[in-house]
Design an enzyme around this catalytic site. Sequence first.
Site, mmCIF file in Angstrom:
data_model
loop_
_atom_site.group_PDB
_atom_site.id
_atom_site.type_symbol
_atom_site.label_atom_id
_atom_site.label_comp_id
_atom_site.label_asym_id
_atom_site.label_seq_id
_atom_site.Cartn_x
_atom_site.Cartn_y
_atom_site.Cartn_z
ATOM 1 N N ILE A 160 0.843 -1.207 0.000
ATOM 2 C CA ILE A 160 0.000 0.000 0.000
ATOM 3 C C ILE A 160 0.877 1.256 0.000
ATOM 4 O O ILE A 160 0.612 2.205 -0.747
ATOM 5 C CB ILE A 160 -1.001 -0.029 1.179
ATOM 6 C CG1 ILE A 160 -1.958 -1.224 1.009
ATOM 7 C CG2 ILE A 160 -1.795 1.280 1.246
ATOM 8 C CD1 ILE A 160 -2.881 -1.491 2.198
ATOM 9 N N THR A 238 -4.205 5.694 6.913
ATOM 10 C CA THR A 238 -5.147 4.719 6.356
ATOM 11 C C THR A 238 -4.805 3.315 6.851
ATOM 12 O O THR A 238 -5.322 2.337 6.306
ATOM 13 C CB THR A 238 -5.088 4.701 4.813
ATOM 14 O OG1 THR A 238 -3.724 4.512 4.415
ATOM 15 C CG2 THR A 238 -5.635 5.975 4.213
ATOM 16 N N ALA A 239 -3.919 3.220 7.861
ATOM 17 C CA ALA A 239 -3.440 1.900 8.285
ATOM 18 C C ALA A 239 -4.279 1.378 9.456
ATOM 19 O O ALA A 239 -5.281 0.676 9.237
ATOM 20 C CB ALA A 239 -1.960 1.989 8.648
ATOM 21 N N ARG A 240 -3.893 1.747 10.657
ATOM 22 C CA ARG A 240 -4.652 1.375 11.849
ATOM 23 C C ARG A 240 -4.578 2.545 12.821
ATOM 24 O O ARG A 240 -3.522 3.171 12.974
ATOM 25 C CB ARG A 240 -4.064 0.127 12.518
ATOM 26 C CG ARG A 240 -4.381 -1.184 11.818
ATOM 27 C CD ARG A 240 -5.862 -1.562 11.927
ATOM 28 N NE ARG A 240 -6.157 -2.838 11.298
ATOM 29 C CZ ARG A 240 -6.593 -2.996 10.046
ATOM 30 N NH1 ARG A 240 -6.787 -1.937 9.275
ATOM 31 N NH2 ARG A 240 -6.847 -4.204 9.566
ATOM 32 N N GLU A 269 -12.304 2.068 17.016
ATOM 33 C CA GLU A 269 -13.373 2.358 16.054
ATOM 34 C C GLU A 269 -14.647 1.634 16.454
ATOM 35 O O GLU A 269 -14.560 0.489 16.891
ATOM 36 C CB GLU A 269 -12.983 1.844 14.658
ATOM 37 C CG GLU A 269 -11.890 2.608 14.021
ATOM 38 C CD GLU A 269 -11.444 1.974 12.708
ATOM 39 O OE1 GLU A 269 -12.164 1.125 12.143
ATOM 40 O OE2 GLU A 269 -10.370 2.357 12.231
ATOM 41 N N HIS A 287 -13.355 4.489 8.042
ATOM 42 C CA HIS A 287 -12.656 3.272 7.602
ATOM 43 C C HIS A 287 -13.172 2.787 6.239
ATOM 44 O O HIS A 287 -13.715 1.680 6.121
ATOM 45 C CB HIS A 287 -12.766 2.158 8.653
ATOM 46 C CG HIS A 287 -11.686 1.125 8.513
ATOM 47 N ND1 HIS A 287 -11.124 0.483 9.572
ATOM 48 C CD2 HIS A 287 -11.054 0.626 7.421
ATOM 49 C CE1 HIS A 287 -10.214 -0.374 9.148
ATOM 50 N NE2 HIS A 287 -10.151 -0.304 7.833
ATOM 51 N N SER A 290 -10.909 0.206 1.883
ATOM 52 C CA SER A 290 -11.144 -0.831 0.868
ATOM 53 C C SER A 290 -12.602 -0.847 0.401
ATOM 54 O O SER A 290 -13.030 -1.793 -0.264
ATOM 55 C CB SER A 290 -10.775 -2.200 1.435
ATOM 56 O OG SER A 290 -11.625 -2.522 2.522
HETATM 57 C C1 8YV Z 1 -11.139 -3.366 5.570
HETATM 58 C C2 8YV Z 1 -8.693 -3.214 6.392
HETATM 59 O O1 8YV Z 1 -12.002 -2.317 5.337
HETATM 60 O O2 8YV Z 1 -8.117 -5.123 5.147
HETATM 61 C C3 8YV Z 1 -7.894 -4.445 6.127
HETATM 62 O O3 8YV Z 1 -6.992 -4.746 6.928
HETATM 63 O O4 8YV Z 1 -8.454 -2.523 7.302
HETATM 64 C C4 8YV Z 1 -9.776 -2.779 5.501
HETATM 65 O O5 8YV Z 1 -9.422 -2.859 4.194
HETATM 66 C C5 8YV Z 1 -11.670 -4.071 6.706
HETATM 67 O O6 8YV Z 1 -10.763 -4.499 7.575
HETATM 68 C C6 8YV Z 1 -12.578 -5.174 6.167
HETATM 69 O O7 8YV Z 1 -12.665 -6.284 6.916
#
Ligand code: 8YV
Length: 321
Positions: A160, A238-240, A269, A287, A290
Site C-alpha cells: 500500500i 489509512t493503516a490502523r 473504532e 474506515h 477498501s
Molecule cells: C477493511 C482493512 O475495510 O483489510 C484491512 O486490513 O483494514 C480494511 O481494508 C476491513 O478491515 C474489512 O474487513
Amino acid sequence: MTARPKLLITRRLPDAVTKRVSAHYEVELNADDHVMSADELLTRAQGKDALLVTPVDKITPELVEKLPASIKMIATFSVGFEHINVPALKAKGIKASNTPDVLTDATADIALLLLLGAARRAYEGERAVREGTWKSWSTVYMLGVHATGKRLGIFGMGRIGQAVAKRARAFDMTIHYYNRSRLAPELEQGAIYHKTAEDMLPHCDFLSINAPGGPETQHWLNADRIAKMPDGAIVVNTARGGLVDDTALIAALKSGKLFAAGLDVFENEPNLNPAYRELSNVFLLPHLGSATIDTRNAMGFKALDNLDAFFAGRALIDPIA
Ligand code: 8YV
C-alpha cells in the site's frame, strides 16, 4: 457426494461472495451483521470446520484455546491481521489466511483523497457550501497547503505504501520512506530511504502511515515524533488507528504545529476520540479504505480462494499461519 465444509461467517459479506460461498459450503451467516462477542463466536463455532472473520473479531489466545477442535482454518476478510494471534493458532495447528493485494489500490486512492482533502480543506469547504456560510469569492478565503511538488514521507513501504508513492509521483512529490528493510531499486523508484523513521520525519511536509498495526507500532506517531516534523505538516492515516497517539495528534492540530490530518482509521473504532469531531482541520472518514464494490468482492473471493485451497488439500494462497 462428500459433505460440504461447515463455515461460520461472522459478518455480512457482499452478495456475490455470499452466493459463491453458499454454493460450496454449509454456511452459518450473521443475519443482522452485528459484532459477535467472544462467547457468541465460540458458541456458533461449535460443529464448524472453519471461520471467516473480519478485524472486529478478536482472535485472542484465550479464544483460540477455547475453539472447538473441529475448527481447522480461519480466513480473515482483511489484509491486516493484528486481530489474530498467529502464535496461538500455530500452536493449535489451525491454518489462517488474509486478503492482500486486492485492496492495495483502493486504500492508496483513499490515502490520496485524505491527503488532498486535508491539504485543501475539503471538509470545511464542503460544509461552507452546504450550510450557506460561503458569501463570496476572496483572494484569502480558506487557503490550503499546496501539495504538488512537496515531500511525502511514507511510514511502511509495503504494497500500500508503494501504491501511495506511485500516486504521489503524479503530483511531482519527492518520496521519502522508512521501512524495516530497504526496497530493491525497481520498487524504490527513486524514493529516498531513511534508516530510521526519526531521520525521515524532518522531511515530511506530508506523512502517510502505511505500516501494520499491533504492539510493535502502537502509538508510533507520538508527541516526540510529531515535534520532529516540519511546522505546518499534514498527517494521513489509512493503516490502523493504534499507530497514532490521539492525544498528541489532537494537541498538534489544535496548536497549529500540524496544518491538518486526514484519518480513515481510529483507535477503538467507531468510538473515536470525540475531540476529533470538534476540529475543522481534520478530514475524517469511517474506515473506507477498501470500501469499493469491486474491492470488497475481490477480498471476499480471495478469502474463499484460500478456504477452497485448504479444503482441497492445497497450500494456502495467502497464509498467515
Ligand atoms: C477493511 C482493512 O475495510 O483489510 C484491512 O486490513 O483494514 C480494511 O481494508 C476491513 O478491515 C474489512 O474487513
